[in-house]
Design a protein around this motif. Structure first.
Motif, short mmCIF file in Angstrom:
data_model
loop_
_atom_site.label_atom_id
_atom_site.label_comp_id
_atom_site.label_asym_id
_atom_site.label_seq_id
_atom_site.Cartn_x
_atom_site.Cartn_y
_atom_site.Cartn_z
N SER A 153 -4.94 2.98 -0.79
CA SER A 153 -4.68 3.40 0.60
C SER A 153 -3.81 4.64 0.64
O SER A 153 -3.94 5.46 1.56
CB SER A 153 -4.00 2.31 1.45
N SER A 154 -2.90 4.81 -0.34
CA SER A 154 -2.08 6.02 -0.39
C SER A 154 -2.95 7.25 -0.61
O SER A 154 -2.74 8.29 0.01
CB SER A 154 -1.04 5.93 -1.51
N ALA A 155 -3.93 7.14 -1.50
CA ALA A 155 -4.82 8.27 -1.75
C ALA A 155 -5.62 8.60 -0.49
O ALA A 155 -5.76 9.77 -0.12
CB ALA A 155 -5.76 7.95 -2.92
N GLN A 156 -6.13 7.58 0.18
CA GLN A 156 -6.89 7.81 1.41
C GLN A 156 -6.00 8.45 2.47
O GLN A 156 -6.38 9.42 3.12
CB GLN A 156 -7.46 6.47 1.92
N ARG A 157 -4.79 7.91 2.62
CA ARG A 157 -3.81 8.43 3.59
C ARG A 157 -3.52 9.92 3.35
O ARG A 157 -3.41 10.71 4.28
CB ARG A 157 -2.50 7.64 3.44
N ASP A 158 -3.42 10.30 2.06
CA ASP A 158 -3.02 11.67 1.71
C ASP A 158 -4.21 12.61 1.63
O ASP A 158 -4.07 13.76 1.20
CB ASP A 158 -2.27 11.67 0.38
N ARG B 270 1.02 16.94 4.30
CA ARG B 270 0.60 17.19 5.67
C ARG B 270 -0.31 16.08 6.16
O ARG B 270 -0.16 15.57 7.27
CB ARG B 270 -0.12 18.54 5.73
N GLU B 271 -1.26 15.69 5.32
CA GLU B 271 -2.18 14.60 5.67
C GLU B 271 -1.38 13.30 5.86
O GLU B 271 -1.69 12.48 6.72
CB GLU B 271 -3.23 14.41 4.57
N ARG B 272 -0.38 13.12 5.02
CA ARG B 272 0.43 11.89 5.09
C ARG B 272 1.16 11.80 6.42
O ARG B 272 1.19 10.75 7.06
CB ARG B 272 1.43 11.87 3.93
N GLU B 273 1.76 12.91 6.83
CA GLU B 273 2.46 12.96 8.12
C GLU B 273 1.52 12.64 9.26
O GLU B 273 1.84 11.85 10.16
CB GLU B 273 3.07 14.34 8.34
#
Lengths: 341, 341
Positions: free
Chosen positions: B43-48, B316-319
């Protein structure tokens, strides 16, 4: 690494070349210890065909010593920081004597802790990097080193140069043959090879650098005169070059490639930065098996049609030099001898 | 990293996506612990926005677990080998739970010895590598990791594939901002990105790979169906890929990228190799100064016109994901939900 330039060649026994260089270094301001380390390093590069870091470098060493930019008599201070950490203040001298002063302690720590790091700062590195790592592999250890240098590489996606050529060198033992060793600039070319091409009046391949206006060029003089190199491999080589700045300068306490100002020292050529070495004892996990596994890797690479292993040309040149003497241009030998005057 | 594929997007809170993936992993043969680690990673990879290592990977995980190739319930064995050396036998399970089991010991050793190494073997790595290093930088440490994978890259100068995509990831703390992190395949492209391009029917840039006849191609399907990738940056990227084989496999006691045979396990996708992590405590030489120096480096890179730092897009994607939820395709979410049935 470069091909030798043109001109009649002579062959000199390794020990004679080393003794000559030792005298030159001493004549131009180095202590006996420092001169011995640099002479061995520089004759090794010449012997192995790494001409951009062989006797080609001597005029740069001499002009730098004359400029007062580097201390050829510096005594490095070795600090035993932690079970896996050695720090050396090179005291404004060369990095190689600093490494030599810490080498034994570094090896002892790597054998005991399984891994150890050597952080050198306040140091000048003007030589090839593989001579710093190869001896560890000769002792059964795996070694990785990075050193930053002087601003001449434009980060990928940037407009102006910032990074140095920032090489990465690696060495690992290999059963039944010399160690696997590579030494690569993270720039598209080594700076010394650009200088050699400029001297020889040769053009470079595309993608190596830009001119003073930031435009792509194949003219080595345009790169040297206000232009800059590019990283190898686009954004990936650029990220590795950034990593070298962080490890070799930020982590050691050395200067970044853009931080030192040698304008008050005309003739100065040696980057005043830092260097990091990491040494791992592969016997910790795998006993004596590592070198055999390393050999299996080499055999598989050869079975895939690889014509030349990294470092292989150096070993071939080394063997030839052991039989016939170290090759250098007659004119280079004359210039070296003149430096004793 | 890749751009997302086409199709209507939905936004899911991170915790919900993680919980969904955790249930999927447990439903398909993982223990609760292993499922938790993999769900957080994926999920971290997808989030980022690292879509080639996000939910795109779930079908591969599921088919691999179904094939019996990987043990989703493996319990890693951690061995405290030496003051700077931790070894983990992942017991035929995933690498991420092996790292999680050793993380605390590795950090303690790095803080005490100044540097420590984690050697994982008998492990499957099917994820992005940056989630393995970033958390160390969050704790003020510098981390470097390499993992080898499966034969799909032709060594520079060879005729046949041998190496894996063999990524290198690096993380370092940076004052006043998230850590500096990069994660790069030593192949010209990541394998997951080739798969995504093939699925989207897109052509690749030149220099990425060769077809089954060893001829250059821009067709991702030709690379996947009997062809191979090339290393990034010619002989230099190739030497780095070789180094990854030596560090991640030979040194840890894992398999080289060509050594495992999954032909008896149709559906198996996860390379069964090894992984190495090196963690350095930068406070040993420079006290608390490292993160500030790291920040100075970033500011100089920006002043040179660098438009995007390595890792910047991920943050940026994470934010955005923290504000609006993690983006995935509606169809992907449906497929994920179906995997619970």
């Amino acid at each position: 690494m470069s091909t030798p330039s043109h001109g009649p060649l002579v062959r000199v026994p390794f020990a004679d070349l080393q003794a000559l260089l030792q005298r030159i270094f001493q004549r131009h301001g180095c202590s006996e210890t420092v001169a011995g380390v640099l002479a061995h390093n520089c004759s090794s590069a010449q012997r192995d065909g790494a001409h951009s870091h062989g006797v080609f470098r001597i005029p740069g060493y001499v002009s730098t010593l004359a400029s007062g930019w580097v201390d050829g008599r510096a005594t490095p201070t070795v600090t035993d920081v932690a079970p896996g950490y050695v720090r050396v203040d090179a005291a404004g001298g060369f990095a190689q004597p600093a490494l030599a002063a810490a080498r034994q302690l570094l090896i002892e720590k790597a054998r005991k802790a399984g891994i150890a790091v050597l952080a050198i700062h306040n140091s000048h590195h003007f030589a090839a990097l593989w001579p710093d790592v190869e001896p560890f592999a000769d002792q059964g250890l795996v070694a990785l080193s990075v050193v930053n240098s002087m601003t001449c590489v434009v980060p990928h996606g940037a407009r102006k140069p910032l990074f140095g050529t920032n090489p990465i060198a690696f060495a690992a033992p290999c059963a039944g043959q010399p160690p696997i060793v590579f030494d690569m600039a993270t720039s598209a070319m080594a700076h010394g090879d650009v200088q050699i091409a400029a001297r020889a009046g040769e053009q470079l391949a595309e993608g190596m650098g830009v001119d003073a206006q930031g435009q792509p060029t194949t003219d080595p003089r345009a790169i040297l005169e206000g232009g800059a190199l590019l990283p190898f491999g686009g954004h990936k080589g650029s990220a590795l070059s950034m990593m070298v700045e962080l490890l070799a300068a930020a982590l050691t306490g050395g200067h970044f490639s853009w931080e030192f100002d040698w304008s008050g020292h005309p003739g100065a050529k040696t980057p005043w930065t830092g260097q990091l070495l990491i040494v791992i004892d592969p016997s910790m996990a795998e006993g004596s098996r590592f070198a055999q596994r390393s050999r299996e890797l080499v055999e598989h690479m050869q079975a895939c049609g690889l014509s030349r292993m990294p470092g292989e040309r150096r070993y071939r040149e080394r063997e030839a030099a052991e039989r016939e003497g170290v090759a250098l241009q007659e004119q280079e030998l004359q210039s070296l001898t003149a430096l004793l005057g």
